[in-house]
Write an enzyme that holds these catalytic residues in place. Structure first.
Site, short mmCIF file in Angstrom:
data_model
loop_
_atom_site.label_atom_id
_atom_site.label_comp_id
_atom_site.label_asym_id
_atom_site.label_seq_id
_atom_site.Cartn_x
_atom_site.Cartn_y
_atom_site.Cartn_z
CD GLN A 9 13.36 -11.94 -10.98
OE1 GLN A 9 13.50 -12.36 -12.11
NE2 GLN A 9 12.30 -12.24 -10.24
NE ARG A 10 12.40 -10.06 -5.64
CZ ARG A 10 11.66 -9.08 -6.15
NH1 ARG A 10 12.23 -7.95 -6.51
NH2 ARG A 10 10.37 -9.21 -6.27
CB SER A 11 21.28 -8.66 -7.85
OG SER A 11 20.94 -7.48 -8.54
CE LYS A 13 18.50 -4.98 -11.11
NZ LYS A 13 18.05 -6.30 -10.68
CB SER A 34 7.00 -0.24 -14.41
OG SER A 34 6.34 -1.46 -14.62
CG HIS A 48 10.20 -1.35 -6.39
ND1 HIS A 48 11.56 -1.19 -6.20
CD2 HIS A 48 10.06 -2.52 -7.05
CE1 HIS A 48 12.20 -2.21 -6.72
NE2 HIS A 48 11.31 -3.04 -7.24
NE ARG A 52 9.86 5.68 -4.86
CZ ARG A 52 9.33 4.65 -5.52
NH1 ARG A 52 9.98 3.52 -5.62
NH2 ARG A 52 8.14 4.76 -6.07
CD GLU A 60 3.41 6.37 -12.21
OE1 GLU A 60 2.67 6.15 -13.19
OE2 GLU A 60 3.09 6.08 -11.05
CG ASP A 78 14.28 0.85 -10.19
OD1 ASP A 78 14.48 -0.03 -11.03
OD2 ASP A 78 14.26 0.64 -8.97
#
Length: 172
Positions: A9-11, A13, A34, A48, A52, A60, A78
């Site tokens: 998480q929060r790396s 990606k 999601s 997110h 963009r 979606e 994603d």
């Protein structure tokens, strides 16, 4: 080409994946998986989306990723973890059925001629799950990631915002 980007998480990606997609295409597709389950998650999705701009086509799809025609496009999926969560809970937390379904969907998706950049999470590197459902999902995620990595041309592990090449030579 299939690029799998994994990490905690929060790396970094998603940001890395978005930049890669924009390097490969002026008009990439963002495939969001999601479901919105609470206000915090809704806010995360909005952040997110704000990352963009108009170059992106946003789609979606909660489960059946292959429903869309991605021929000759660059697609950023994603994320795998949220997509897998949808499958897992729709199948009443049945790990075996979920893994079979996930593999079938991925196989059908990869029949198309396109570039796929998929973001997933390494959730089994930390503590032990607090309950049976968490432990089952962690196992499922690990097995699904292994399958994805076996199918991918390139696998990158994000650590503190830095990509480490695990498979392939995308960064060379």
């Amino acid at each position: 080409m299939f690029v799998l980007i994994t990490g905690g998480q929060r790396s970094g990606k998603s940001a890395f994946a978005q930049n890669l997609a924009l390097k490969l295409s002026d008009t990439p597709v963002y495939l969001a998986t999601s479901r919105i389950w609470d206000e915090d998650h809704r806010q995360r999705i909005l952040r997110h989306q704000q990352d963009r701009d108009a170059r992106w086509t946003n789609l979606e799809e909660e489960k059946y990723l292959y429903r869309h025609d991605f021929s000759q496009k660059v697609v950023l999926l994603d994320c795998i973890t949220l997509w897998l969560t949808n499958i897992f809970f729709d199948l009443q937390s049945d790990v075996d059925q979920s893994l079979v379904m996930a593999k079938e969907i991925i196989d059908r998706l990869l029949e198309q001629d396109f570039t796929l950049i998929a973001v997933t999470n390494e959730i089994g590197m930390g503590g032990h799950g607090a309950n049976d459902v968490q432990r089952k999902f962690t196992d499922l995620q690990g097995w699904c990631n292994q399958y994805l990595a076996s199918r991918a041309d390139n696998v990158l592990l994000m650590v503190s915002g830095l990509p480490l090449e695990v498979k392939g030579n995308l960064l060379q």
